[in-house]
Scaffold this motif. Structure first.
Motif, PDB file in Angstrom:
ATOM      1  N   PHE A  77      81.540  59.181  77.105  1.00 20.41           N
ATOM      2  CA  PHE A  77      82.519  59.804  76.220  1.00 20.41           C
ATOM      3  C   PHE A  77      82.401  59.351  74.770  1.00 20.41           C
ATOM      4  O   PHE A  77      82.945  59.994  73.880  1.00 20.41           O
ATOM      5  CB  PHE A  77      83.936  59.544  76.733  1.00 20.41           C
ATOM      6  CG  PHE A  77      84.924  60.572  76.264  1.00 20.41           C
ATOM      7  CD1 PHE A  77      84.962  61.830  76.840  1.00 20.41           C
ATOM      8  CD2 PHE A  77      85.820  60.287  75.245  1.00 20.41           C
ATOM      9  CE1 PHE A  77      85.863  62.789  76.404  1.00 20.41           C
ATOM     10  CE2 PHE A  77      86.738  61.235  74.804  1.00 20.41           C
ATOM     11  CZ  PHE A  77      86.752  62.491  75.386  1.00 20.41           C
ATOM     12  N   GLY A  78      81.661  58.274  74.512  1.00 23.17           N
ATOM     13  CA  GLY A  78      81.404  57.893  73.132  1.00 23.17           C
ATOM     14  C   GLY A  78      80.282  58.700  72.498  1.00 23.17           C
ATOM     15  O   GLY A  78      80.009  58.540  71.306  1.00 23.17           O
ATOM     16  N   ASP A  79      79.610  59.551  73.279  1.00 23.04           N
ATOM     17  CA  ASP A  79      78.462  60.335  72.807  1.00 23.04           C
ATOM     18  C   ASP A  79      77.440  59.462  72.076  1.00 23.04           C
ATOM     19  O   ASP A  79      76.984  59.799  70.970  1.00 23.04           O
ATOM     20  CB  ASP A  79      78.917  61.485  71.892  1.00 23.04           C
ATOM     21  CG  ASP A  79      79.735  62.542  72.622  1.00 23.04           C
ATOM     22  OD1 ASP A  79      79.817  62.482  73.862  1.00 23.04           O
ATOM     23  OD2 ASP A  79      80.285  63.431  71.944  1.00 23.04           O
ATOM     24  N   PRO A  80      77.024  58.328  72.681  1.00 23.59           N
ATOM     25  CA  PRO A  80      76.130  57.400  71.967  1.00 23.59           C
ATOM     26  C   PRO A  80      74.763  58.017  71.675  1.00 23.59           C
ATOM     27  O   PRO A  80      74.138  58.618  72.533  1.00 23.59           O
ATOM     28  CB  PRO A  80      75.993  56.227  72.943  1.00 23.59           C
ATOM     29  CG  PRO A  80      76.286  56.799  74.294  1.00 23.59           C
ATOM     30  CD  PRO A  80      77.326  57.851  74.048  1.00 23.59           C
ATOM     31  N   GLY A  81      74.341  57.887  70.432  1.00 26.99           N
ATOM     32  CA  GLY A  81      73.024  58.348  70.021  1.00 26.99           C
ATOM     33  C   GLY A  81      72.886  59.856  69.925  1.00 26.99           C
ATOM     34  O   GLY A  81      71.754  60.368  69.861  1.00 26.99           O
ATOM     35  N   LEU A  82      73.984  60.590  69.860  1.00 30.61           N
ATOM     36  CA  LEU A  82      73.931  62.047  69.958  1.00 30.61           C
ATOM     37  C   LEU A  82      73.093  62.680  68.841  1.00 30.61           C
ATOM     38  O   LEU A  82      72.184  63.477  69.102  1.00 30.61           O
ATOM     39  CB  LEU A  82      75.345  62.629  69.945  1.00 30.61           C
ATOM     40  CG  LEU A  82      75.466  64.157  69.965  1.00 30.61           C
ATOM     41  CD1 LEU A  82      74.790  64.742  71.195  1.00 30.61           C
ATOM     42  CD2 LEU A  82      76.930  64.574  69.910  1.00 30.61           C
ATOM     43  N   LEU A  83      73.381  62.354  67.598  1.00 31.46           N
ATOM     44  CA  LEU A  83      72.652  62.991  66.502  1.00 31.46           C
ATOM     45  C   LEU A  83      71.195  62.552  66.472  1.00 31.46           C
ATOM     46  O   LEU A  83      70.298  63.362  66.190  1.00 31.46           O
ATOM     47  CB  LEU A  83      73.337  62.687  65.167  1.00 31.46           C
ATOM     48  CG  LEU A  83      74.724  63.303  64.993  1.00 31.46           C
ATOM     49  CD1 LEU A  83      75.293  62.955  63.621  1.00 31.46           C
ATOM     50  CD2 LEU A  83      74.684  64.815  65.173  1.00 31.46           C
ATOM     51  N   ALA A  84      70.932  61.291  66.768  1.00 33.21           N
ATOM     52  CA  ALA A  84      69.543  60.825  66.835  1.00 33.21           C
ATOM     53  C   ALA A  84      68.793  61.549  67.943  1.00 33.21           C
ATOM     54  O   ALA A  84      67.621  61.921  67.786  1.00 33.21           O
ATOM     55  CB  ALA A  84      69.504  59.317  67.067  1.00 33.21           C
ATOM     56  N   ALA A  85      69.457  61.760  69.084  1.00 35.95           N
ATOM     57  CA  ALA A  85      68.825  62.486  70.183  1.00 35.95           C
ATOM     58  C   ALA A  85      68.489  63.913  69.768  1.00 35.95           C
ATOM     59  O   ALA A  85      67.426  64.444  70.114  1.00 35.95           O
ATOM     60  CB  ALA A  85      69.747  62.488  71.402  1.00 35.95           C
ATOM     61  N   ARG A  86      69.384  64.549  69.021  1.00 37.66           N
ATOM     62  CA  ARG A  86      69.121  65.916  68.566  1.00 37.66           C
ATOM     63  C   ARG A  86      67.920  65.984  67.629  1.00 37.66           C
ATOM     64  O   ARG A  86      67.231  67.003  67.563  1.00 37.66           O
ATOM     65  CB  ARG A  86      70.369  66.483  67.896  1.00 37.66           C
ATOM     66  CG  ARG A  86      71.460  66.854  68.886  1.00 37.66           C
ATOM     67  CD  ARG A  86      72.750  67.285  68.220  1.00 37.66           C
ATOM     68  NE  ARG A  86      73.713  67.751  69.220  1.00 37.66           N
ATOM     69  CZ  ARG A  86      75.008  67.902  68.999  1.00 37.66           C
ATOM     70  NH1 ARG A  86      75.513  67.629  67.790  1.00 37.66           N
ATOM     71  NH2 ARG A  86      75.812  68.311  69.968  1.00 37.66           N
ATOM     72  N   GLU A  87      67.655  64.904  66.905  1.00 39.29           N
ATOM     73  CA  GLU A  87      66.487  64.884  66.033  1.00 39.29           C
ATOM     74  C   GLU A  87      65.179  64.909  66.820  1.00 39.29           C
ATOM     75  O   GLU A  87      64.153  65.347  66.300  1.00 39.29           O
ATOM     76  CB  GLU A  87      66.507  63.647  65.142  1.00 39.29           C
ATOM     77  CG  GLU A  87      67.565  63.667  64.061  1.00 39.29           C
ATOM     78  CD  GLU A  87      67.493  62.455  63.165  1.00 39.29           C
ATOM     79  OE1 GLU A  87      68.062  62.511  62.073  1.00 39.29           O
ATOM     80  OE2 GLU A  87      66.861  61.444  63.550  1.00 39.29           O
ATOM     81  N   LEU A  88      65.195  64.451  68.065  1.00 39.43           N
ATOM     82  CA  LEU A  88      63.960  64.294  68.834  1.00 39.43           C
ATOM     83  C   LEU A  88      63.539  65.541  69.591  1.00 39.43           C
ATOM     84  O   LEU A  88      62.463  65.554  70.198  1.00 39.43           O
ATOM     85  CB  LEU A  88      64.113  63.139  69.833  1.00 39.43           C
ATOM     86  CG  LEU A  88      64.318  61.741  69.256  1.00 39.43           C
ATOM     87  CD1 LEU A  88      64.357  60.717  70.378  1.00 39.43           C
ATOM     88  CD2 LEU A  88      63.221  61.394  68.254  1.00 39.43           C
ATOM     89  N   THR A  89      64.341  66.599  69.585  1.00 42.04           N
ATOM     90  CA  THR A  89      64.052  67.753  70.431  1.00 42.04           C
ATOM     91  C   THR A  89      64.560  69.045  69.809  1.00 42.04           C
ATOM     92  O   THR A  89      65.511  69.025  69.013  1.00 42.04           O
ATOM     93  CB  THR A  89      64.702  67.564  71.821  1.00 42.04           C
ATOM     94  OG1 THR A  89      64.437  68.722  72.629  1.00 42.04           O
ATOM     95  CG2 THR A  89      66.201  67.358  71.712  1.00 42.04           C
ATOM     96  N   ARG A  90      63.927  70.138  70.186  1.00 42.83           N
ATOM     97  CA  ARG A  90      64.450  71.451  69.824  1.00 42.83           C
ATOM     98  C   ARG A  90      65.477  71.937  70.844  1.00 42.83           C
ATOM     99  O   ARG A  90      66.189  72.913  70.592  1.00 42.83           O
ATOM    100  CB  ARG A  90      63.297  72.468  69.740  1.00 42.83           C
ATOM    101  CG  ARG A  90      62.328  72.210  68.603  1.00 42.83           C
ATOM    102  CD  ARG A  90      61.283  73.316  68.524  1.00 42.83           C
ATOM    103  NE  ARG A  90      60.295  73.026  67.509  1.00 42.83           N
ATOM    104  CZ  ARG A  90      60.444  73.298  66.205  1.00 42.83           C
ATOM    105  NH1 ARG A  90      61.556  73.880  65.790  1.00 42.83           N
ATOM    106  NH2 ARG A  90      59.495  72.991  65.343  1.00 42.83           N
ATOM    107  N   ALA A  91      65.533  71.304  71.998  1.00 43.75           N
ATOM    108  CA  ALA A  91      66.469  71.710  73.043  1.00 43.75           C
ATOM    109  C   ALA A  91      67.894  71.333  72.652  1.00 43.75           C
ATOM    110  O   ALA A  91      68.105  70.395  71.872  1.00 43.75           O
ATOM    111  CB  ALA A  91      66.102  71.043  74.365  1.00 43.75           C
ATOM    112  N   PRO A  92      68.899  72.029  73.169  1.00 45.30           N
ATOM    113  CA  PRO A  92      70.285  71.614  72.925  1.00 45.30           C
ATOM    114  C   PRO A  92      70.546  70.227  73.507  1.00 45.30           C
ATOM    115  O   PRO A  92      70.052  69.901  74.596  1.00 45.30           O
ATOM    116  CB  PRO A  92      71.114  72.672  73.664  1.00 45.30           C
ATOM    117  CG  PRO A  92      70.205  73.831  73.867  1.00 45.30           C
ATOM    118  CD  PRO A  92      68.829  73.255  74.000  1.00 45.30           C
ATOM    119  N   VAL A  93      71.303  69.416  72.793  1.00 46.20           N
ATOM    120  CA  VAL A  93      71.761  68.114  73.282  1.00 46.20           C
ATOM    121  C   VAL A  93      73.274  68.085  73.118  1.00 46.20           C
ATOM    122  O   VAL A  93      73.785  68.267  72.012  1.00 46.20           O
ATOM    123  CB  VAL A  93      71.127  66.936  72.508  1.00 46.20           C
ATOM    124  CG1 VAL A  93      71.557  65.612  73.133  1.00 46.20           C
ATOM    125  CG2 VAL A  93      69.611  67.050  72.484  1.00 46.20           C
TER     126      VAL A  93
END
Length: 243
Positions: A77-93
């Motif tokens: 629920f803290g969504d840890p690393g969410l924006l960094a994860a989005r940087e690594l992929t074109r897929a939805p995160v």
């Protein structure tokens, strides 16, 4: 469609629970791949825990990219690393807090969040501000249950959670409740029945949002700040992350 659900902590029983919840709501043509990091905290209950677990989340995203996953869910629920994860992929995160907030606004004009420790309630309040849902949320309530108490079948976690939800229903002037922990993923139907109002947990919400985005051909934008990270050398334990 292949959705990679990542439990950012390292407690296998919680990973199994989250995976079962995701599989239960997934469409018939959706494959759920569930994983957890190889190392990190057994539960996530602080900014420090989130910072450590975010590295594990990013490692799981890299593994998912090698397997050709269509979407990712960060099941904390803290969504840890969410924006960094989005940087690594074109897929939805999708993070489960953001997913839960979005769906709550579609079925009610006001909601409250019921979470575990008081300190994590403060973290949830930060996310409400960050995501723009502050005006929709009446209150973030804490049961003061440690996260791993949700894994104890002999404990009183459900009663404590139910009582806090009842107080939210009676006192907060709301139409829905968002559960503030991935470890609560198996309690939604029971709480909805006992309370007689919509109860939303983020794992199932994120699965349906991920399916929608993939079906619509919408992925993470690579124009702007979520573009792939610029290649550069990394040293030490992160040397293999560099160019």
């Amino acid at each position: 469609m292949r959705i990679h659900v990542i439990n950012p902590n390292t407690t296998a029983s919680m990973t199994d629970k989250i995976g079962a919840c995701a599989s239960r709501v997934a469409a018939g043509n959706t494959q759920i791949h569930i994983s957890q990091p190889d190392s990190g905290p057994v539960s996530i209950e602080s900014h420090f825990d989130e910072a450590i677990s975010a590295v594990g989340v990013l490692e799981e995203i890299r593994r998912g990219e090698a397997m050709g996953m269509d979407a990712y869910i960060i099941a904390c629920f803290g969504d840890p690393g969410l924006l960094a994860a989005r940087e690594l992929t074109r897929a939805p995160v999708i993070g489960i807090a953001e997913a839960g907030f979005h769906l709550a606004t579609l079925v009610s004009t006001r909601f409250s969040v019921v979470t575990t420790l008081q300190r994590t309630a403060i973290i949830a309040e930060h996310l409400l501000d960050q995501y723009g849902f502050r005006d929709h949320c009446r209150r973030v309530r804490a049961t003061d249950l440690p996260v791993l108490e949700l894994e104890n079948p002999a404990g009183n976690a459900y009663q404590a959670l139910l009582e806090e939800c009842r107080q939210a229903k009676d006192d907060d002037g709301i139409g829905a409740i968002v559960l503030g922990c991935g470890g609560m993923a198996d309690l939604t139907e029971r709480l909805t029945l006992d309370l007689g109002m919509p109860v939303i947990e983020g794992v199932s919400a994120a699965v349906k949002l991920a399916e929608s985005l993939v079906s619509l051909g919408l992925g993470t934008s690579k124009h702007g700040d979520l573009a792939f990270p610029r290649p550069k050398p990394f040293v030490g334990r992160f040397a293999d992350w560099g160019e």
